[in-house]
Scaffold this active site. Structure first.
Site, PDB file in Angstrom:
ATOM      1  N   PRO A 162       0.848  -1.199   0.000  1.00 18.53           N
ATOM      2  CA  PRO A 162       0.000   0.000   0.000  1.00 18.53           C
ATOM      3  C   PRO A 162       0.886   1.254   0.000  1.00 18.53           C
ATOM      4  CG  PRO A 162       0.041  -0.975   2.186  1.00 18.53           C
ATOM      5  CD  PRO A 162       0.829  -1.892   1.305  1.00 18.53           C
ATOM      6  N   ASP A 198       5.867   2.198   2.474  1.00 19.52           N
ATOM      7  CA  ASP A 198       4.957   1.082   2.715  1.00 19.52           C
ATOM      8  C   ASP A 198       4.112   1.411   3.945  1.00 19.52           C
ATOM      9  OD1 ASP A 198       3.703  -1.316   3.340  1.00 19.52           O
ATOM     10  OD2 ASP A 198       5.440  -2.552   2.836  1.00 19.52           O
ATOM     11  N   HIS A 199       2.825   1.691   3.718  1.00 17.26           N
ATOM     12  CA  HIS A 199       1.968   2.145   4.814  1.00 17.26           C
ATOM     13  C   HIS A 199       1.602   1.024   5.782  1.00 17.26           C
ATOM     14  CE1 HIS A 199      -0.052   5.201   6.848  1.00 17.26           C
ATOM     15  NE2 HIS A 199      -1.010   5.540   6.000  1.00 17.26           N
ATOM     16  N   ARG A 200       1.974  -0.219   5.478  1.00 12.94           N
ATOM     17  CA  ARG A 200       1.745  -1.307   6.433  1.00 12.94           C
ATOM     18  C   ARG A 200       2.626  -1.147   7.669  1.00 12.94           C
ATOM     19  NH1 ARG A 200       2.854  -6.458   2.705  1.00 12.94           N
ATOM     20  NH2 ARG A 200       4.609  -5.078   2.189  1.00 12.94           N
ATOM     21  N   ILE A 223       4.965   1.790   7.999  1.00 15.34           N
ATOM     22  CA  ILE A 223       5.435   3.168   8.178  1.00 15.34           C
ATOM     23  C   ILE A 223       4.243   4.101   8.167  1.00 15.34           C
ATOM     24  CG2 ILE A 223       6.870   5.020   7.227  1.00 15.34           C
ATOM     25  CD1 ILE A 223       8.488   2.748   5.815  1.00 15.34           C
TER      26      ILE A 223
END
Length: 418
Positions: free
Chosen positions: A211, A387-389, A391
Site C-alpha cells: 500500500p 509502505d503504509h503497512r 510506516i
C-alpha cells in the site's frame, strides 16, 4: 548426449527469459563458450557450455520464459549414452515454454505426461472454477511456478472464441477493409521482453502487494550547492566527478539508522518485519534497456568521495551491460534521481521488497520567504513513497525532516559521520 539445463544462479531465481541464442543447431561448441543470453529478474547473463560437442537441439525459443532446471539445449558429446525422449521433449526436463506467452494446449503437449497439482491460493482456485479453467493445466508465472490470478485470466481469454462477424454490404465491406489496412499501418506491436518485461512484472507486484503512500517536501540547496562546488576540484584531482547524489546517499544512510522501519521489508509468509542493520542504497539508473538499480553496499561506512566514485563506476557498467548479479542484489533502500532530466515531482514506485524509495527532482531558483522577507533560493522537491503497512505518515515526515537538517546544513552531516 548432454542436457544443458538452466542453472540456479541465486537470489531466489525461479525462471529466466531466453534473450538470444549465440549458437545454432549443428554448430560445434567448446567448453566455457557462451551459447545463450538469459534475462533473470536482475541481470542479463551469458550461459557457457559446460561440455564440448555439437549442438544437437535447441529446446527453448528466443523470447520464451523457462523455469530453473529446464533443458535449454542438447549437446552431442560423442558419448554412446543417450537421453530418453518423451513426446519430443527430453525426459525429466520439466515444462519448457515454446513462446513468450504459449497457449494452454501448447503447454499441455510440451510437458511430460505426469500428473501435476498446480501451486495456487484458494482465491485463484475459486476464480479458475468460476471461469471454467482446469487450473492444473495453467502454466504458473509466480514464484516456484505458482499460478497467479493473471495466469488464470489469460488462460480464460485465450480460450474465449470471438463472436462471428456480421456480414457487410459489398460497398461497406470495401470501405471497412481500406480503413482496417490504414489502421494496421498506423500501429506497431513491440514484444514486451527482456529488462522491460521484468520491470513491468516487478512494478505490478510492488503496487499489488504494497500500500503506497507518497510524502512530498522541499529542500533548500544553496549550502549544499556551495559545498559541492568547493569540493569539486578536490574530487576531480582524484578522478571523481562530484554531484549532489553522493551527499544524499550518505545522508540517507545516516537517517536510516535513526528510522529503521524505512530500511526494512515485510515477510508476507511469516507476517514479520525484517529490520536491516546494513545500509545498501540502490541507485535507479536509466538505460537503453530500461530502468536498472545497481546498489552501493554499506553506504554508512564509506566517505562521500568513495560513494561518488562507486556510483560513477556502477552507472557506467550499468549502461554498458556489464553489471553482475552482485551489483544489483541486496538493496535495502532506493533513490531515484530524475532531477538532471527535469520535472517538478513524482510518486515513485517502491522497489519491492524494500519499504521506501526517495525521489529527487530538479534544482531551480524559486522565490521563498525567510524571516518574513521574500528571497531567491535554490530549491528542490523530494518525494518519499513508503509502505503504509509498517510506516506511518508521521514517521515519513520525520525522516525527510532529518534529511533536510543534514543537507541544508551540510556541516551537520559531517558531524554525524562514523
Amino acid at each position: 548426449m548432454y542436457e544443458f539445463k538452466l542453472p540456479d544462479i541465486g537470489e531466489g531465481m525461479h525462471e529466466g527469459e531466453i534473450r538470444r541464442w549465440l549458437v545454432r543447431e549443428g554448430e560445434q561448441v567448446a567448453v566455457d563458450q557462451p551459447i545463450v543470453e538469459v534475462q533473470t529478474d536482475k541481470v542479463t547473463a551469458e550461459m557457457p557450455a559446460p561440455v564440448a560437442g555439437v549442438v544437437s537441439r535447441l529446446c527453448a525459443a528466443e523470447g520464451s520464459v523457462v523455469p530453473v532446471g529446464s533443458v535449454l539445449a542438447v549437446i552431442d558429446t560423442g558419448s554412446d549414452e543417450r537421453v530418453p525422449v518423451v513426446d519430443g521433449v527430453p525426459a525429466q526436463t520439466g515444462m519448457v515454454a515454446a513462446a513468450a506467452e504459449p497457449s494452454v494446449a501448447t503447454v499441455t503437449m510440451a510437458r511430460p505426461q505426469t500428473a501435476r497439482r498446480a501451486l495456487a491460493t484458494p482465491h485463484v482456485r475459486s476464480l479458475a472454477r468460476k471461469l471454467g479453467i482446469v487450473i492444473d493445466e495453467v502454466p504458473g508465472t509466480g514464484p516456484s511456478g505458482r499460478v497467479t490470478e493473471e495466469d488464470v485470466r489469460r488462460a480464460s481469454e485465450r480460450r474465449t472464441t470471438p463472436e462471428p462477424a456480421v456480414p457487410l454490404p459489398a460497398a461497406r465491406e470495401s470501405e471497412w477493409r481500406a480503413a482496417s489496412v490504414a489502421s494496421a499501418n498506423a500501429e506497431e506491436r513491440v514484444p514486451l521482453r527482456g529488462v522491460r518485461r521484468r520491470i513491468a512484472e516487478h512494478m505490478v507486484k510492488s503496487v499489488r502487494v504494497i500500500p503506497h503512500v507518497t510524502h512530498v517536501d522541499e529542500m533548500e540547496m544553496d549550502e549544499l550547492h556551495a559545498l559541492r562546488d568547493r569540493l569539486r576540484p578536490y574530487a576531480e584531482a582524484r578522478g571523481t566527478k562530484l554531484t549532489y547524489l553522493p551527499f544524499f546517499v550518505k545522508a540517507v544512510a545516516v537517517a536510516l539508522r535513526e528510522y529503521p522501519y524505512l530500511n526494512a521489508s515485510v515477510d508476507e509468509d511469516t507476517n514479520e518485519v525484517i529490520l536491516k542493520r546494513y545500509y545498501n542504497i540502490g541507485i535507479a539508473t536509466d538505460t537503453d534497456e530500461g530502468l536498472m538499480v545497481p546498489v552501493v553496499k554499506d553506504a554508512d561506512k564509506k566517505s562521500v568521495l568513495a560513494i561518488a566514485a562507486e556510483i560513477s563506476d556502477l552507472v557506467a557498467r550499468c549502461r554498458s551491460g556489464k553489471l553482475t548479479l552482485q551489483d544489483v542484489s541486496g538493496g535495502t533502500f532506493t533513490i531515484t534521481n530524475v532531477g538532471p532530466i527535469g520535472g517538478l515531482y513524482a510518486t515513485p514506485i517502491i522497489n519491492h521488497p524494500e519499504a521506501a524509495i526517495l525521489g529527487l527532482h530538479k534544482v531551480e531558483p524559486r522565490q521563498v520567504v525567510r524571516n518574513w522577507e521574500s528571497v531567491i533560493r535554490r530549491m528542490m522537491y523530494m518525494s518519499l513513497s513508503f509502505d503504509h503497512r509498517i510506516i506511518d505518515g508521521a514517521m515519513a515526515v520525520r525522516f525527510t525532516n532529518r534529511l533536510r537538517e543534514l543537507l541544508e546544513n551540510p556541516e551537520v552531516l559531517f558531524v554525524e559521520l562514523v
